[in-house]
Design an enzyme around this catalytic site. Structure first.
Site, PDB file in Angstrom:
ATOM      1  CG  HIS A 105      46.656  42.334  46.803  1.00 32.13           C
ATOM      2  ND1 HIS A 105      45.559  42.986  46.200  1.00 32.13           N
ATOM      3  CD2 HIS A 105      47.881  43.038  46.446  1.00 32.13           C
ATOM      4  CE1 HIS A 105      46.216  43.944  45.364  1.00 32.13           C
ATOM      5  NE2 HIS A 105      47.618  44.240  45.591  1.00 32.13           N
ATOM      6  CG  ASN A 130      42.225  40.302  50.306  1.00 33.23           C
ATOM      7  OD1 ASN A 130      41.675  39.523  49.526  1.00 33.23           O
ATOM      8  ND2 ASN A 130      42.802  41.269  49.672  1.00 33.23           N
ATOM      9  CB  ILE A 147      36.121  48.103  47.555  1.00 30.57           C
ATOM     10  CG1 ILE A 147      37.078  48.054  46.672  1.00 30.57           C
ATOM     11  CG2 ILE A 147      36.467  49.086  48.803  1.00 30.57           C
ATOM     12  CD1 ILE A 147      37.520  49.470  45.966  1.00 30.57           C
TER      13      ILE A 147
END
Ligand code: GRF
Length: 208
Positions: A108, A106, A91
């Site tokens: 996900h 990113n 994180i």
């Protein structure tokens, strides 16, 4: 030529697909593959491509901010235009997200905004969802929450387990991320939407 840094933590299958896509007349090239895990398989793969690699072991730092500052200095050395988080499992704090605001993507493994965080496939199965998938989004201060740049959907099939679903979603990640990166570095804005090729005959597919 846009310069792309890729952050990984594991096998690096998404990294490999991104690297393979940046060839020919593609407007970007990989300039660094960085892992927080010293033993990440993706580091060896990146070396095979002749790409500069770096390891910044998060265990060597007191607190997330100190780790993020180390990431920042490694990245500043290669001057990336874009940073792709690809199976990166840390994180990131505002120390990182503010420093690179607007330049970080990113991937996900869920159809955000559903299921931010971990165990996404088990949660989709638990909820009895008809579909699962993956999302490429811009990284902001809020985890798994930035503007969506692309999504790919797969049908959840009877008998699916988190593992079988993850394997099908990963195949779509490998198609989605390169497509999104190409648009991102080309300044194209509209999001990319992909759907798994249905196995079932057309007649049985729900209308879109
Ligand atoms: C996969 O579970 C994928 O869904 C997520 O990160 C994990 C490993 O990806 N994005 P990779 O093979 O290291 O790219």
């Amino acid at each position: 030529m846009k310069r792309v840094a890729i952050l990984i933590s594991g096998g690096g299958s998404n990294m490999v697909k991104l690297v393979e896509s940046m060839a020919g007349d593609h407007p970007a090239r990989p300039v660094l593959v960085l892992s927080n895990e010293p033993l990440a398989g993706g580091i060896a793969l990146a070396k095979k491509f002749g790409i500069e690699t770096s390891v910044v072991n998060h265990r060597h730092f007191e607190g997330r901010e100190a780790f993020d500052r180390a990431l920042n200095s490694q990245l500043e050395a290669v001057q990336p235009d874009v940073i792709c988080l690809a199976g990166f499992m840390r994180i990131l704090t505002p120390v990182f997200t503010r420093r690179w605001a607007g330049r970080v993507l990113n991937i996900h493994p869920s159809l955000l905004p559903k299921y931010p965080g971990l165990d996404t496939h088990a949660r989709a199965l638990q909820a009895g969802d008809a579909e699962a998938g993956c999302t490429v989004h811009e990284v902001t201060d809020v985890l798994d929450d930035g503007p969506i740049r692309g999504q790919a959907r797969v049908a959840i099939e009877a008998g699916d387990t988190p593992e079988t679903l993850a394997a099908r979603v990963l195949k779509m990640e490998h198609r989605l991320y390169p497509a999104v990166l190409e648009r991102f570095v080309s300044g194209k804005t509209g999001p990319v939407y992909l759907r798994e090729e249905a196995e079932a005959p057309i007649t049985s597919r729900l209308s879109d």
